[in-house]
Scaffold this motif. Structure first.
Motif, PDB file in Angstrom:
ATOM      1  N   ILE A 111       0.855  -1.193   0.000  1.00 17.13           N
ATOM      2  CA  ILE A 111       0.000   0.000   0.000  1.00 17.13           C
ATOM      3  C   ILE A 111       0.889   1.241   0.000  1.00 17.13           C
ATOM      4  CG2 ILE A 111      -2.044  -1.182   0.937  1.00 17.13           C
ATOM      5  CD1 ILE A 111      -1.537   0.126   3.601  1.00 17.13           C
ATOM      6  N   CYS A 112       0.496   2.217  -0.796  1.00 17.14           N
ATOM      7  CA  CYS A 112       1.400   3.332  -1.099  1.00 17.14           C
ATOM      8  C   CYS A 112       0.672   4.670  -1.018  1.00 17.14           C
ATOM      9  CB  CYS A 112       1.943   3.239  -2.523  1.00 17.14           C
ATOM     10  SG  CYS A 112       2.191   1.586  -3.156  1.00 17.14           S
ATOM     11  N   ARG A 113       1.443   5.668  -0.665  1.00 16.74           N
ATOM     12  CA  ARG A 113       0.948   7.046  -0.764  1.00 16.74           C
ATOM     13  C   ARG A 113       1.978   7.851  -1.540  1.00 16.74           C
ATOM     14  NH1 ARG A 113       1.297  12.141   1.506  1.00 16.74           N
ATOM     15  NH2 ARG A 113      -0.685  13.237   1.867  1.00 16.74           N
ATOM     16  N   TYR A 114       1.542   8.403  -2.669  1.00 14.22           N
ATOM     17  CA  TYR A 114       2.433   9.221  -3.499  1.00 14.22           C
ATOM     18  C   TYR A 114       1.975  10.658  -3.435  1.00 14.22           C
ATOM     19  CZ  TYR A 114       3.118   4.640  -5.737  1.00 14.22           C
ATOM     20  OH  TYR A 114       3.362   3.315  -5.999  1.00 14.22           O
ATOM     21  N   SER A 115       2.901  11.564  -3.138  1.00 17.35           N
ATOM     22  CA  SER A 115       2.519  12.973  -3.176  1.00 17.35           C
ATOM     23  C   SER A 115       3.635  13.749  -3.846  1.00 17.35           C
ATOM     24  CB  SER A 115       2.257  13.489  -1.766  1.00 17.35           C
ATOM     25  OG  SER A 115       3.413  13.308  -0.975  1.00 17.35           O
ATOM     26  N   ILE A 134       6.947  10.425  -9.769  1.00 17.94           N
ATOM     27  CA  ILE A 134       7.290  10.275  -8.365  1.00 17.94           C
ATOM     28  C   ILE A 134       7.809   8.863  -8.113  1.00 17.94           C
ATOM     29  CG2 ILE A 134       5.050   9.554  -7.406  1.00 17.94           C
ATOM     30  CD1 ILE A 134       7.047  12.483  -6.064  1.00 17.94           C
ATOM     31  N   PHE A 135       7.441   7.965  -9.017  1.00 21.73           N
ATOM     32  CA  PHE A 135       7.986   6.603  -9.037  1.00 21.73           C
ATOM     33  C   PHE A 135       8.336   6.392 -10.505  1.00 21.73           C
ATOM     34  CE2 PHE A 135       7.071   2.058  -7.249  1.00 21.73           C
ATOM     35  CZ  PHE A 135       8.151   1.556  -7.914  1.00 21.73           C
ATOM     36  N   GLY A 136       9.633   6.442 -10.807  1.00 23.76           N
ATOM     37  CA  GLY A 136      10.079   6.496 -12.202  1.00 23.76           C
ATOM     38  C   GLY A 136       9.729   5.254 -13.015  1.00 23.76           C
ATOM     39  N   ALA A 137       9.892   5.379 -14.344  1.00 22.97           N
ATOM     40  CA  ALA A 137       9.546   4.293 -15.264  1.00 22.97           C
ATOM     41  C   ALA A 137      10.324   3.018 -14.938  1.00 22.97           C
ATOM     42  CB  ALA A 137       9.838   4.724 -16.698  1.00 22.97           C
ATOM     43  N   HIS A 138       9.631   1.905 -15.004  1.00 23.70           N
ATOM     44  CA  HIS A 138      10.264   0.610 -14.753  1.00 23.70           C
ATOM     45  C   HIS A 138       9.378  -0.508 -15.281  1.00 23.70           C
ATOM     46  CE1 HIS A 138       7.399   1.093 -11.451  1.00 23.70           C
ATOM     47  NE2 HIS A 138       7.399  -0.225 -11.311  1.00 23.70           N
ATOM     48  N   THR A 139       9.925  -1.721 -15.315  1.00 22.63           N
ATOM     49  CA  THR A 139       9.094  -2.908 -15.533  1.00 22.63           C
ATOM     50  C   THR A 139       9.179  -3.726 -14.255  1.00 22.63           C
ATOM     51  OG1 THR A 139      11.000  -4.040 -16.507  1.00 22.63           O
ATOM     52  CG2 THR A 139       9.465  -3.013 -18.037  1.00 22.63           C
ATOM     53  N   ILE A 198      -1.023  -6.023 -10.356  1.00 21.51           N
ATOM     54  CA  ILE A 198      -2.433  -5.652 -10.366  1.00 21.51           C
ATOM     55  C   ILE A 198      -2.596  -4.408  -9.518  1.00 21.51           C
ATOM     56  CG2 ILE A 198      -4.761  -6.466  -9.842  1.00 21.51           C
ATOM     57  CD1 ILE A 198      -2.720  -9.257  -9.739  1.00 21.51           C
ATOM     58  N   VAL A 199      -3.008  -3.332 -10.161  1.00 21.38           N
ATOM     59  CA  VAL A 199      -3.179  -2.066  -9.449  1.00 21.38           C
ATOM     60  C   VAL A 199      -4.674  -1.761  -9.396  1.00 21.38           C
ATOM     61  CG1 VAL A 199      -2.595   0.398  -9.418  1.00 21.38           C
ATOM     62  CG2 VAL A 199      -0.983  -1.245 -10.382  1.00 21.38           C
ATOM     63  N   PRO A 200      -5.252  -1.750  -8.207  1.00 16.87           N
ATOM     64  CA  PRO A 200      -6.662  -1.347  -8.149  1.00 16.87           C
ATOM     65  C   PRO A 200      -6.764   0.126  -8.526  1.00 16.87           C
ATOM     66  CG  PRO A 200      -5.777  -1.706  -5.928  1.00 16.87           C
ATOM     67  CD  PRO A 200      -4.674  -2.020  -6.882  1.00 16.87           C
ATOM     68  N   LEU A 257      -3.370   7.504  -3.234  1.00 16.01           N
ATOM     69  CA  LEU A 257      -3.191   6.256  -2.515  1.00 16.01           C
ATOM     70  C   LEU A 257      -3.272   5.129  -3.537  1.00 16.01           C
ATOM     71  CD1 LEU A 257      -5.468   6.788   0.626  1.00 16.01           C
ATOM     72  CD2 LEU A 257      -3.025   7.297   0.349  1.00 16.01           C
ATOM     73  N   SER A 258      -2.511   4.073  -3.283  1.00 14.52           N
ATOM     74  CA  SER A 258      -2.483   2.980  -4.237  1.00 14.52           C
ATOM     75  C   SER A 258      -2.253   1.670  -3.477  1.00 14.52           C
ATOM     76  CB  SER A 258      -1.375   3.252  -5.251  1.00 14.52           C
ATOM     77  OG  SER A 258      -1.231   2.178  -6.126  1.00 14.52           O
ATOM     78  N   ALA A 259      -2.615   0.554  -4.084  1.00 15.99           N
ATOM     79  CA  ALA A 259      -2.492  -0.716  -3.363  1.00 15.99           C
ATOM     80  C   ALA A 259      -2.191  -1.884  -4.304  1.00 15.99           C
ATOM     81  CB  ALA A 259      -3.774  -0.990  -2.575  1.00 15.99           C
ATOM     82  N   VAL A 287      -0.794  -5.283  -6.099  1.00 15.92           N
ATOM     83  CA  VAL A 287      -0.321  -6.635  -5.791  1.00 15.92           C
ATOM     84  C   VAL A 287       0.653  -7.031  -6.889  1.00 15.92           C
ATOM     85  CG1 VAL A 287      -0.988  -9.076  -5.821  1.00 15.92           C
ATOM     86  CG2 VAL A 287      -2.313  -7.438  -4.475  1.00 15.92           C
ATOM     87  N   LEU A 288       1.842  -7.497  -6.492  1.00 14.61           N
ATOM     88  CA  LEU A 288       2.838  -7.928  -7.477  1.00 14.61           C
ATOM     89  C   LEU A 288       2.888  -9.450  -7.478  1.00 14.61           C
ATOM     90  CD1 LEU A 288       3.825  -4.977  -6.257  1.00 14.61           C
ATOM     91  CD2 LEU A 288       5.743  -5.391  -7.774  1.00 14.61           C
ATOM     92  N   LEU A 289       2.284 -10.048  -8.482  1.00 11.63           N
ATOM     93  CA  LEU A 289       2.170 -11.516  -8.513  1.00 11.63           C
ATOM     94  C   LEU A 289       3.438 -12.157  -9.059  1.00 11.63           C
ATOM     95  CD1 LEU A 289      -1.315 -12.804  -9.704  1.00 11.63           C
ATOM     96  CD2 LEU A 289      -0.271 -13.023  -7.447  1.00 11.63           C
TER      97      LEU A 289
HETATM   98  O1  AKG Z   1       1.227   2.119  -7.120  1.00 10.52           O
HETATM   99  C1  AKG Z   1       1.140   2.068  -8.329  1.00 10.52           C
HETATM  100  O2  AKG Z   1       0.216   2.584  -8.941  1.00 10.52           O
HETATM  101  C2  AKG Z   1       2.178   1.343  -9.117  1.00 10.52           C
HETATM  102  C3  AKG Z   1       3.271   0.851  -8.244  1.00 10.52           C
HETATM  103  C4  AKG Z   1       4.302   0.084  -8.975  1.00 10.52           C
HETATM  104  O3  AKG Z   1       4.518   0.231 -10.141  1.00 10.52           O
HETATM  105  C5  AKG Z   1       5.108  -0.898  -8.243  1.00 10.52           C
HETATM  106  O4  AKG Z   1       4.960  -0.960  -7.028  1.00 10.52           O
HETATM  107  O5  AKG Z   1       5.914  -1.620  -8.877  1.00 10.52           O
END
Ligand code: AKG
Ligand code: FE2
Length: 688
Positions: free
Chosen positions: A530-534, A548-553, A560-562, A642-644, A646-648
């Motif tokens: 669970i994340c908070r980005y500002s 705020i969270f740079g490009a990545h794979t 899965i991002v709700p 806010l974000s949550a 799941v990284l499967l």
């Molecule tokens: O929180 C998000 O929307 C994406 C987060 C993300 O890319 C990650 O945690 O790898």
């Protein structure tokens, strides 16, 4: 889906070209504004020193069959400088060739009145060759159609402004009559005394042309004729057009190159790309992903499969409506509970109450693996806050266990329930994408696998498959029957199901019935974060949204991002080569199904949607049909998100077993072959 898969491959190749030849506009000819798209190596302004090319402005003789044509026909004006094109030399060779033929035709001497005609032919033909080359290197071709008369001299365009040039210096030379410019080739010959071998510049207007299908390799060759850039890029270990992604190392390079070539700048939600009209941008219903929605024979449903593949392969994600357009709202209520818990957690962090209760991010207790981290972390002066949670496999509880003292037992339960909802959706999508790719590769096709039981079957009646093979009724070269192909689709789906059950880590213990090696440990490898980005700190950034969270794979099967209330997740759309915000499409969908917000009393609109992005492990199991999504998070000042997600990920201690999950090794690509029999955590590590 054969035509579709070739598209992303091409797009991705284009993405790969960018880092080392980003200077030419021609590579961006996917830009929607077609009218602007006639530049490139050529100037758009007319002058006699350089070469130029542009669309014709005054066309009044367009043949009727071309007027309504929906293809890429157009008319071009081209200016050719005789120095750069070596037209003089070309015209001499052409004239000589014509003379050889003419001498045979007129053994007793070429009639005098034909002399000028041969001159005109050689001038016209060499001009036409130069124009062909010019158009070709700009992605156009002469479009003279089947009408032979269009091939005739003077018929393929309107010549004007012919002047003689010194082939060495490019300087304009006067003709015999003292002029520097002629209106036609005929004048240049009759008045100016042009002779084969003399260089000349000219303008030709209204050349029937058509846009060629982009041939990237040819373009690259035009841009990099001696191959210097190519060699440099190879030395740097870059993947180039035509290169396969044949190893884990190359997969990592592919992802890195695509990450690096995506632009860093960010737009606000009003200016960001909104997606196109193709199916892959549409929201899909949860129920259509279920195994129960497959065809009665157990093969994947074609419509679902095309939707999933278009979304994942071309657009970086698929958006799922968990409620089936409000027919089953309970799932969204669970998600809403999770959002409540997430909000409550960060509120208490903000008030300073919770930070001391929750352990800092570190390896989960009792787990050897350094990958299984849990706990709280804050970066960028608090602009980036994370709580990494994981399910304990032994009792299904949430780690770190202190979380419950902040969000309560109810809050914890909603998180675990949400994790289960999300991972089930993720598994369905991986099943469909992997099955589709195995099926397309023909990995489960066995010729003669289905032997008709029908007494009347004429070919191999009365013989079992083995007997038929032995007796030579069938051999290896026989084409697969419709039955063989249908059976392969069913097996592809079954095997992909097994993959999702065995080597994807859904936080639960491996089923007793799974008869495979495993050593899965007590903690799930798949985090629920669970994340908070500002974008509150760093005053320089304040004016506009920024990364705020740079490009990545991600090294996941899927992430899965709700969908969040505040948009900010951006995926790089491999089709349009732009950043794209799926949360905006989810919001639009919500507005269309529930325009008055009648469901809002039960749950906020966004708790209905999941955004599912392919990761690197799915790139492997989909045989490179689906590139791992390049994605990032953008935050606007004063609107925290806010974000949550799941990284499967993969279940520890299990192995990639290509034959078990993806069919015949003979049909496997070299990336699959490299990973075959590797432990999933070793595959994971080698991609870090
Ligand atoms: O929180 C998000 O929307 C994406 C987060 C993300 O890319 C990650 O945690 O790898
Ligand atoms: Fe990610």
């Amino acid at each position: 889906f054969a035509p579709m898969t070739s598209v992303p491959a091409l797009q991705r190749i284009e993405g790969r070209i960018r880092p080392f030849c980003s200077t030419t506009k021609i590579l961006n000819s996917n830009d929607d504004d077609d009218d602007e798209d006639n530049s490139g190596m050529f100037d758009e302004t007319e002058n006699m020193e350089g070469n130029w090319m542009k669309k014709s402005t005054s066309i009044d003789f367009m043949p009727s069959e071309m007027q309504n044509s929906k293809d890429d026909s157009t008319y071009m004006d081209v200016g050719i400088n005789g120095k750069t094109f070596g037209i003089g030399g070309l015209s001499r060779r052409m004239h000589e060739a014509m003379m050889v033929v003419a001498t045979k035709q007129f053994p007793s001497g070429i009639p005098e009145e034909l002399g000028d005609v041969y001159l005109l032919y050689s001038m016209d033909a060499s001009a036409k060759e130069a124009v062909k080359v010019a158009m070709d290197s700009n992605g156009y071709a002469l479009n003279l159609g089947d009408d032979e008369s269009m091939q005739d001299e003077g018929a393929w365009g309107q010549i004007e402004s012919v002047s003689f040039v010194d082939s060495e210096t490019g300087d304009v030379i006067k003709g015999e009559d003292g002029s520097t410019s002629y209106e036609s080739f005929t004048d240049a010959i009759a008045k100016g005394g042009w002779e084969p071998g003399d260089g000349f510049s000219f303008v030709v207007r209204e050349i029937p042309s058509r846009k060629k299908a982009m041939d990237l390799e040819a373009l690259l060759k035009a841009l990099d004729p001696d191959g210097t850039l190519w060699d440099e890029a190879k030395d740097k270990g870059m993947l180039l057009p035509g290169d396969d992604i044949g190893s884990l190392k190359e997969l990592a390079t592919d992802c890195e190159q695509r990450v690096n070539s995506a632009p860093r700048e960010a737009n606000d939600e009003f200016n960001v790309y909104r997606g196109g009209t193709s199916m892959g941008y549409n929201v899909i219903q949860r129920s259509s992903l279920l195994k129960a929605s497959r065809n009665p024979d157990g093969s994947e449903n074609q419509k679902t499969l095309l939707h999933v593949m278009d979304s994942l392969a071309n657009h970086g994600c698929i958006i799922v409506d968990l409620t089936d357009e409000d027919k089953s709202p309970e799932v969204a209520e669970t998600m809403s509970g999770m959002w409540g818990a997430t909000g409550s957690f960060f509120k208490q962090i903000g008030e300073g109450d919770a930070a001391s209760t929750i352990p800092a991010m570190g390896p989960a207790e009792g787990v050897g693996s350094s990958h299984a981290m849990v706990g709280y972390a804050s970066f960028k002066d608090g602009d980036n806050q994370f709580l990494e949670t994981r399910i304990s496999r032994t009792d299904g509880s949430l780690l770190p266990k202190e979380t419950s003292s902040v969000i309560g037992e109810e809050g914890v339960k909603s998180m675990v329930d949400a994790f289960n909802i999300m991972s089930e959706v993720g598994k369905d999508i991986v099943r469909i994408a992997t099955a589709a790719s195995s099926d397309e590769a023909g990995a489960f096709v066995t010729v003669g696998s289905v032997v008709s039981q029908d007494e009347d079957s004429p070919s191999i009646a009365g013989l079992s498959f083995e007997e038929a093979t032995v007796s030579g009724v069938m051999d290896e070269d026989t084409q697969p029957s419709d039955d063989d192909i249908a059976r392969a689709s069913i097996l592809a789906s079954e095997a992909a199901t097994l993959l999702t059950e065995e080597i994807m880590d859904d936080g639960k213990p491996l089923s007793e019935s799974a008869n495979i090696e495993h050593d899965e440990g007590q903690v799930s490898m798949s985090p629920h974060r669970i994340c908070r980005y500002s974008n509150e700190k760093g005053s320089k950034r304040k004016a506009k949204p920024s990364e705020i969270f740079g490009a990545h794979t991600d090294t996941t099967f899927v992430t899965i991002v709700p969908a969040a209330a505040v948009s900010g997740l951006e995926v790089y759309d491999e089709d349009s080569l732009q950043w794209y915000r799926p949360e905006l499409n989810a919001r639009k969908h919500a507005k269309s199904v529930d325009p008055k917000g009648e469901m809002d009393a039960k749950f906020p609109w966004h708790s209905r949607y999941l955004i599912v992005m392919p990761g690197e492990l799915l790139q492997i199991t989909s045989r490179n049909n689906i590139p791992a999504a390049v994605h990032r998070v953008v935050a606007a000042p004063e609107t925290p998100r806010l974000s949550a997600p799941v990284l499967l990920r993969a279940r520890p201690g299990t192995k990639m077993d290509v034959e078990r999950y993806m069919g015949s090794l003979d049909k496997a690509d070299s990336l699959l072959l490299e990973t075959n029999d590797m432990k999933m955590e070793d595959i994971h590590s080698s991609l870090q």
